[in-house]
Design an enzyme around this catalytic site. Structure first.
Site, PDB file in Angstrom:
ATOM      1  N   GLU A   1       1.180  -0.630  -5.043  1.00 23.36           N
ATOM      2  CA  GLU A   1       0.233   0.451  -5.335  1.00 23.36           C
ATOM      3  C   GLU A   1       1.085   1.619  -5.791  1.00 23.36           C
ATOM      4  O   GLU A   1       1.623   2.364  -4.992  1.00 23.36           O
ATOM      5  CB  GLU A   1      -0.597   0.842  -4.118  1.00 23.36           C
ATOM      6  CG  GLU A   1      -1.689   1.811  -4.541  1.00 23.36           C
ATOM      7  CD  GLU A   1      -2.255   2.668  -3.420  1.00 23.36           C
ATOM      8  OE1 GLU A   1      -3.364   3.202  -3.583  1.00 23.36           O
ATOM      9  OE2 GLU A   1      -1.601   2.843  -2.371  1.00 23.36           O
TER      10      GLU A   1
ATOM     11  N   ASP B   1       0.818  -1.208   0.000  1.00 25.73           N
ATOM     12  CA  ASP B   1       0.000   0.000   0.000  1.00 25.73           C
ATOM     13  C   ASP B   1       0.858   1.266   0.000  1.00 25.73           C
ATOM     14  O   ASP B   1       1.864   1.343   0.703  1.00 25.73           O
ATOM     15  CB  ASP B   1      -0.857  -0.020   1.282  1.00 25.73           C
ATOM     16  CG  ASP B   1      -1.772   1.171   1.401  1.00 25.73           C
ATOM     17  OD1 ASP B   1      -2.728   1.259   0.613  1.00 25.73           O
ATOM     18  OD2 ASP B   1      -1.533   2.020   2.286  1.00 25.73           O
TER      19      ASP B   1
HETATM   20  C1  NOJ Z   1      -4.244   3.412  -0.508  1.00 30.86           C
HETATM   21  C2  NOJ Z   1      -5.437   2.580  -0.167  1.00 30.86           C
HETATM   22  O1  NOJ Z   1      -5.885   1.937  -1.350  1.00 30.86           O
HETATM   23  C3  NOJ Z   1      -6.473   3.537   0.402  1.00 30.86           C
HETATM   24  O2  NOJ Z   1      -7.735   2.926   0.549  1.00 30.86           O
HETATM   25  C4  NOJ Z   1      -5.942   4.042   1.723  1.00 30.86           C
HETATM   26  O3  NOJ Z   1      -6.826   5.026   2.211  1.00 30.86           O
HETATM   27  C5  NOJ Z   1      -4.562   4.672   1.554  1.00 30.86           C
HETATM   28  N1  NOJ Z   1      -3.684   3.907   0.717  1.00 30.86           N
HETATM   29  C6  NOJ Z   1      -3.888   4.832   2.887  1.00 30.86           C
HETATM   30  O4  NOJ Z   1      -3.515   3.570   3.395  1.00 30.86           O
END
Ligand code: NOJ
Length: 602
Positions: free
Chosen positions: A322, A249
């Site tokens: 991500e 993430d």
């Molecule tokens: C990306 C995640 O997909 C999202 O849902 C989250 O709010 C942020 N990162 C923070 O962890």
């Protein structure tokens, strides 16, 4: 809006069926027949399972509630493995299910090595892994290393005193102009993705802590080797349990520039500061995102991850990122080098933020990943839990199902791995809250009414037409309301309809898995000056088999001539959208408005 635009609330402003040709697919359950190849293949292809993989994102809170409390859970996912196997997916990525105060619905983790009671128990998790393996489905977990919950014991310790051993696990700074009685101003102008300053004053030790996301998500200090060691152990823990990979993430925001200076304010053409939908002066994000430390850290993580002995899932374990990065060069960098590999699959978010039915823009993105990331493969993605679904970003309100057919073809008939979000295969629609008091995602409260947060793309999975769409018991109160279109947009109805989107997805996945030209070989764009259609050629690794794909990005019928670019005497239809005709000649492939034709070259 895609999450990058959200990130850029900070950085850039929060603005942001088919006659299934069953020649290729003899019946509706056809895609399941392709599955065993993934788990039972030779050592070489096991190693490569992820290269042509279909990965399905499960938002556990919204997928299937097994105990009637209105919140989805792990046992719910286990109950639906048959469905997922028939759909044809290789792996499911489960968004965080660790103990959490749920300030950001799991992305605020209070214990990295346990399961939140809302979602079940560790025994439920182990059972899910074991059952998934029987269904030839790998489990990919979410790993949130940028920040924890402020309720994690590490942060509680960190904030308790300036001399606590955990103090340096997080990012603490004095305020500007701070005195014994005045907290001063935040250390710099850095912004939280979720609005306003990224710095929060903490009275106990009279310093500010940094949070790139919500106030309840303090950032780790990745310059502290103890943080690195802690995450090495966490990743080992889950890998030993049978996890086949992680989706890391917010990984590009792991490091902050050590100068801690102000970021540059973004100006509009008239030279005025740009103001985000959340009311902030937008900054360029260059000191808080995409810093080089990320590569060093992920190359290290790769060695840790690879060193864990084989588990239930044979073959390579994968690191997915991500990775909202500004350019294709940045994406290429995140694969690492031969000597220092990083991610197998950093997500290509560039494709998914094209945000309009624009054949030229999508051609450019696909060409980028086919030609500018070396021998690596992209992970293509259009939808996730942070952004409105396809209907709200690409749809025209009239042809949404056909538009989804076009985009799903881009996703699943291109070269590389593909990821999609639960309910995409049904054409689930974005359903934002109607009233401010119903909003669950805190950023939606801050942005209301311009930006309503992310609830709209997180509504319960639509399994059938009953009161709670089969997501939960009929009398339960789901944590988010079930959209009214559950009457027709649901698994049960779509399984029964040969022209449904669900059966389109199944047929596409089956083709991706079984046709040699779609399973592995290269991809060449065709008819590249055409602004209305997007066409490409896929070839098998040995070059012997070829497939052409033609997609129409307009509402009007189009005819495409590929005869000068592709050698062959004719075409055999593999798949076409419901109103499309069979094409026999490469010189005249007719596609209806927002239609798709996939044919084998003879
Ligand atoms: C990306 C995640 O997909 C999202 O849902 C989250 O709010 C942020 N990162 C923070 O962890």
């Amino acid at each position: 809006m895609m999450m990058k635009k959200l990130t850029a609330a900070a950085a850039a402003g929060l603005s942001s069926a088919l006659a299934l040709v069953l020649a290729a697919s003899p019946g509706m359950g056809q895609s399941a027949q392709a599955k065993p190849t993934t788990m039972q293949a030779s050592a070489a292809s096991l190693e490569d399972w992820w290269k042509n993989a279909v990965i399905y994102e499960v938002y556990p809170r919204s997928f299937q509630d097994s105990n009637g409390d209105g919140i989805g859970d792990l046992n719910g996912i286990t109950q639906r493995l048959d469905y997922l196997e028939k759909l044809g997916v290789d792996a499911i990525w489960i968004t965080p299910c660790y103990p959490s105060p749920q300030a950001d619905f799991g992305y605020d983790i209070a214990d990295y090595v346990a399961i939140d009671a809302q979602y079940g128990t560790m025994a439920d998790f182990d059972r899910l892994v074991a059952e998934a393996s029987k269904h030839h489905i790998r489990i990919v977990m979410d790993m949130v290393m940028n920040h924890s919950s402020d309720e994690h014991k590490w942060f509680k310790a960190s904030r308790s005193s300036k001399t606590n051993p955990y103090r340096d696990w997080y990012v603490w700074k004095d305020g500007k102009g701070e005195t014994a009685t005045d907290k001063g101003a935040p250390p710099n102008n850095w912004l939280s993705v979720f609005g306003h300053s990224a710095w929060e004053w903490d009275e106990t030790t009279r310093q500010y802590y940094y949070h790139k996301f919500y106030v309840k998500q303090p950032d780790f200090n990745w310059n502290n080797p103890k943080v690195q060691k802690a995450f090495d152990d966490i990743v080992k823990f889950w890998t030993k349990k049978g996890v086949a990979g992680f989706r890391f993430d917010a990984i590009t925001t792991l490091f902050e520039d050590p100068s801690f200076s102000d970021e540059t304010v973004v100006k509009d053409k008239a030279g005025n500061p740009v103001i985000s939908e959340l009311g902030d002066v937008v900054t360029d994000g260059k000191l808080t995102d995409n810093l080089p430390g990320v590569d060093v850290e992920m190359a290290h993580m790769r060695t840790v991850f690879d060193a864990v002995p084989a588990n239930k899932f044979p073959g390579r374990r994968v690191m997915i990122g991500e990775t909202y990065v500004p350019s294709i060069a940045d994406l290429a960098r995140l694969y690492g080098t031969k000597d220092k590999p990083e991610f197998e699959l950093p997500m290509d978010m560039q494709l998914g933020i094209t945000n309009k039915m624009d054949a030229v823009a999508i051609r450019a993105k696909l060409t980028d990943v086919e030609t500018k990331i070396g021998s690596n493969l992209p992970l293509l993605v259009f939808e996730n839990h942070d952004n409105p679904r396809i209907d709200a970003r690409y749809g025209d309100g009239v042809h949404n199902a056909d538009i989804t057919r076009v985009l799903s073809t881009v996703l699943l008939a291109s070269h590389g791995a593909s990821m999609f979000y639960y309910g995409s295969e049904l054409g689930m629609a974005t359903t934002p809250p109607e009233r401010k008091e119903d909003v669950k995602d805190p950023v939606g409260l801050l942005g209301w009414p311009k930006y309503k947060g992310r609830d709209g793309e997180r509504t319960p999975m639509q399994w059938d037409e009953t009161a709670n769409a089969g997501f939960s018991t009929e009398t339960a109160k789901p944590w988010l309301p079930v959209p009214a279109n559950k009457a027709t947009v649901n698994v049960k109805a779509e399984e029964a309809d040969p022209n449904s989107l669900l059966n389109w997805y199944k047929a596409l996945i089956s083709l991706k898995k079984t046709h040699p030209a779609l399973a592995g070989g290269e991809m060449v764009m065709l008819d590249v000056s055409n602004t209305k259609t997007l066409s490409w050629l896929r070839s098998s690794v040995d070059g012997k088999q070829k497939v052409v794909v033609v997609t129409n990005f307009t509402a009007d019928p189009q005819t495409v001539n590929l005869a000068s670019e592709v050698t062959g005497s004719g075409l055999k239809t593999l798949l076409k959208s419901p109103s499309a005709k069979d094409a026999t000649s490469l010189g005249a492939i007719e596609v209806p408005g927002f239609g798709v034709f996939v044919g084998e070259v003879r």
